[in-house]
Design an enzyme around this catalytic site. Structure first.
Site, short mmCIF file in Angstrom:
data_model
loop_
_atom_site.label_atom_id
_atom_site.label_comp_id
_atom_site.label_asym_id
_atom_site.label_seq_id
_atom_site.Cartn_x
_atom_site.Cartn_y
_atom_site.Cartn_z
N CYS A 190 36.31 72.27 33.73
CA CYS A 190 35.39 73.46 33.30
C CYS A 190 35.11 74.56 34.33
CB CYS A 190 33.96 73.06 32.65
SG CYS A 190 34.35 72.02 31.18
N TYR B 152 38.60 66.67 39.16
CA TYR B 152 38.42 67.64 40.22
C TYR B 152 38.73 66.89 41.56
CZ TYR B 152 35.48 69.86 36.70
OH TYR B 152 35.24 70.47 35.45
N ALA C 159 27.84 66.42 23.91
CA ALA C 159 29.07 66.84 22.91
C ALA C 159 30.15 66.20 23.63
CB ALA C 159 29.25 68.15 22.29
N GLU D 111 27.28 63.10 41.88
CA GLU D 111 28.29 63.81 41.01
C GLU D 111 29.17 64.54 42.34
OE1 GLU D 111 28.32 66.88 38.60
OE2 GLU D 111 29.93 66.18 37.31
N TRP E 108 29.67 60.85 33.12
CA TRP E 108 31.26 60.85 33.02
C TRP E 108 31.65 59.59 32.06
CZ3 TRP E 108 34.28 64.85 32.98
CH2 TRP E 108 34.00 66.06 33.64
N ARG F 261 35.17 78.33 32.91
CA ARG F 261 35.81 78.83 31.61
C ARG F 261 35.12 78.39 30.38
NH1 ARG F 261 37.36 74.84 28.62
NH2 ARG F 261 37.47 72.82 29.62
N SER F 262 34.22 77.34 30.58
CA SER F 262 33.38 76.76 29.26
C SER F 262 32.32 76.28 29.90
CB SER F 262 34.41 75.73 28.74
OG SER F 262 33.56 75.15 27.52
N GLY F 263 31.04 76.65 29.36
CA GLY F 263 29.66 76.22 29.76
C GLY F 263 28.94 75.81 28.74
N ASP F 264 28.48 74.53 28.76
CA ASP F 264 27.47 73.93 27.90
C ASP F 264 25.85 74.45 28.63
OD1 ASP F 264 25.43 72.31 26.94
OD2 ASP F 264 26.87 70.50 27.05
N ARG G 141 40.85 85.05 50.93
CA ARG G 141 41.71 83.92 50.31
C ARG G 141 41.00 82.62 50.08
NH1 ARG G 141 47.69 85.35 52.94
NH2 ARG G 141 47.70 87.37 52.13
N1 LIG Z 1 29.76 68.44 26.10
C1 LIG Z 1 29.51 68.67 27.39
N2 LIG Z 1 28.69 69.17 28.35
C2 LIG Z 1 28.75 68.94 29.64
O1 LIG Z 1 28.07 69.42 30.23
C3 LIG Z 1 29.73 68.14 30.21
C4 LIG Z 1 30.75 67.50 29.22
N3 LIG Z 1 30.83 67.78 28.08
N4 LIG Z 1 31.54 66.98 29.64
C5 LIG Z 1 32.05 66.54 31.16
C6 LIG Z 1 30.63 66.97 31.95
C7 LIG Z 1 29.64 65.66 32.06
N5 LIG Z 1 28.59 66.66 32.18
C8 LIG Z 1 27.16 66.12 31.90
C9 LIG Z 1 27.09 65.11 30.98
C10 LIG Z 1 25.86 64.76 30.43
C11 LIG Z 1 24.65 65.40 30.96
C12 LIG Z 1 23.42 64.78 30.63
O2 LIG Z 1 23.39 63.83 29.47
N6 LIG Z 1 22.33 65.31 30.89
C13 LIG Z 1 21.01 64.83 30.35
C14 LIG Z 1 20.59 63.30 31.43
C15 LIG Z 1 20.99 63.34 33.05
C16 LIG Z 1 21.17 62.13 33.67
O3 LIG Z 1 21.12 60.96 32.96
O4 LIG Z 1 21.40 62.10 34.85
C17 LIG Z 1 19.98 65.97 30.99
O5 LIG Z 1 18.83 65.78 30.26
O6 LIG Z 1 20.24 66.85 31.95
C18 LIG Z 1 25.11 66.33 31.90
C19 LIG Z 1 26.06 66.86 32.00
C20 LIG Z 1 28.81 67.93 32.36
N7 LIG Z 1 30.02 67.84 31.46
O1 LIG Z 2 30.91 70.84 34.45
C1 LIG Z 2 30.85 71.01 33.26
C2 LIG Z 2 31.82 70.01 32.50
C3 LIG Z 2 31.64 70.56 31.16
N1 LIG Z 2 31.10 71.39 30.50
C4 LIG Z 2 31.14 71.37 29.04
C5 LIG Z 2 31.26 72.61 28.46
C6 LIG Z 2 31.93 72.29 27.12
O2 LIG Z 2 30.76 72.08 26.16
C7 LIG Z 2 32.46 71.16 27.37
C8 LIG Z 2 34.03 70.84 27.69
O3 LIG Z 2 34.63 71.20 26.32
P1 LIG Z 2 35.98 72.08 26.33
O4 LIG Z 2 36.50 71.82 24.76
O5 LIG Z 2 37.11 71.25 27.28
O6 LIG Z 2 35.60 73.32 26.75
O7 LIG Z 2 31.96 70.47 28.39
C9 LIG Z 2 30.18 71.91 31.29
O8 LIG Z 2 29.29 72.82 30.94
N2 LIG Z 2 30.12 71.76 32.52
#
Ligand SMILES: Nc1nc(=O)c2c([nH]1)NC[C@@H]1CN(c3ccc(C(=O)N[C@@H](CCC(=O)O)C(=O)O)cc3)CN21
Ligand SMILES: O=c1ccn([C@H]2C[C@H](O)[C@@H](COP(=O)(O)O)O2)c(=O)[nH]1
Length: 301
Positions: free
Chosen positions: A179, A108, A300, A72, A94, A199-202, A160
């Site tokens: 994000c 990005y 999600a 990535e 993605w 700004r936003s972190g899962d 900068r």
């Molecule tokens: N809700 C959400 N969370 C995110 O972290 C996220 C998004 N959306 N949208 C854009 C990108 C995509 N990203 C992702 C998407 C999926 C995984 C995931 O499913 N990870 C699993 C499997 C990894 C794999 O197959 O390589 C894990 O167990 O970490 C991780 C980051 C980070 N971003």
């Molecule tokens: O690199 C990344 C990309 C995305 N995310 C997460 C953070 C949120 O859960 C979603 C994006 O939803 P928004 O409503 O646009 O905030 O994806 C992440 O953690 N890291």
């Protein structure tokens, strides 16, 4: 939360910075509705700090798919915005956001390497009269990554050293608004540090990827500019755990963090690589990654 059993090793482990942040959101998160309709618990304004000089911060309390993280980053550094490269390397993270042709819009890669410059109007007096075109508009793209590398080399004390993915004019065309929005480098004592504003972190799925990705980016830029690595500081605005990840997070927090691995970059000579897009997957060697087993969770959308 009565049924919360956090492994005490998390609180005093050098490799437990992420787990402490995760536990903080789990214990103090405010229930919130969100864009995806999954629902989260959320906290605002989190800070984590990782000493890259000591080890590489690859989360150990669940197994991470390193291949996805490395590809990535290479994908973004090449300026790609189509999932074609990722899919060719079996990376699917993605896919959910891509159009039928694999496009994500100006995400990005585009902003890092080809931010649309300010249009300049050129008058062509003689020629233009001939073909009845009086002006042309040209906008040379801005390569923020090349610029920041040049700036680090020439003015390491610069305040900068910033790269931004947050381009308000382009956001409507993006599959997902950035994000990880902005990062800044800092050079002192021959060490390169990086601070990211996200700004936003899962917290369960995205954040372990983001930590590793920016740690790797810092290593790559340090490698190219002949510096050692310093710290990676990660600031998160809305730090959330999705409601369908709560059980996974509780399970993860029963585990004791293990020692982080070490990264080495294998290249015969640094001089071969002048642009980070030239880095290849095979250049990175991680040693000593011995994580707990993977924990599955739905992303999600
Ligand atoms: N809700 C959400 N969370 C995110 O972290 C996220 C998004 N959306 N949208 C854009 C990108 C995509 N990203 C992702 C998407 C999926 C995984 C995931 O499913 N990870 C699993 C499997 C990894 C794999 O197959 O390589 C894990 O167990 O970490 C991780 C980051 C980070 N971003
Ligand atoms: O690199 C990344 C990309 C995305 N995310 C997460 C953070 C949120 O859960 C979603 C994006 O939803 P928004 O409503 O646009 O905030 O994806 C992440 O953690 N890291």
């Amino acid at each position: 939360m009565k049924d919360l059993h956090i492994n005490p090793a998390i609180f005093d482990s050098e490799s437990g910075e992420y787990e402490r942040a995760l536990a903080f959101v789990l214990a103090n998160g405010i229930e919130s509705e969100d864009r995806t309709n999954i629902g989260t618990i959320s906290q605002f304004g989190l800070r984590m700090s990782f000493d890259l000089a000591k080890a590489f911060p690859l989360v150990t309390t669940k197994k991470l798919h390193l291949k996805s993280i490395i590809h990535e980053l290479i994908w973004m550094l090449n300026g790609y915005t189509n999932v074609g490269y990722l899919q060719a390397n079996d990376v699917t993270i993605w896919d959910e956001w891509a159009s039928e042709s694999g496009e994500l819009g100006p995400v990005y890669g585009k902003q890092w390497r080809r931010w649309a410059g300010k249009p300049e109007i050129h008058a062509h007096e003689d020629e233009a009269r001939e073909n009845s075109k009086l002006f042309t508009v040209e906008a040379s793209p801005i390569d923020q990554i090349a610029n920041v590398i040049k700036e680090i080399r020439e003015f390491p004390n610069s305040r900068r050293l910033v790269v931004s993915a947050w381009n308000p004019a382009d956001i409507p065309a993006m599959a997902l608004a950035p994000c990880h929005v902005m990062f800044q480098f800092y050079v002192r004592n021959g060490e390169l540090s990086c601070q990211l504003y996200q700004r936003s972190g899962d917290m369960f799925l995205g954040i372990p990827f983001n930590i590793a990705s920016y740690a790797l980016l810092t290593h790559i830029i340090a490698f190219i500019t002949g510096l050692k690595v310093g710290k990676f500081i990660h600031i998160i605005g809305d730090a959330h755990i999705y409601s369908n990840h709560i059980e996974q997070v509780k399970e993860q927090l029963t585990r004791a963090p293990k020692a982080y691995p070490q990264l080495s970059i294998n290249r015969i000579t640094r001089d071969v690589v002048t642009d980070p897009a030239q880095m290849r997957f095979e250049d990175f060697k991680f040693e000593g990654y011995d994580p707990h087993p993977a924990i599955k969770g739905e992303v999600a959308v």
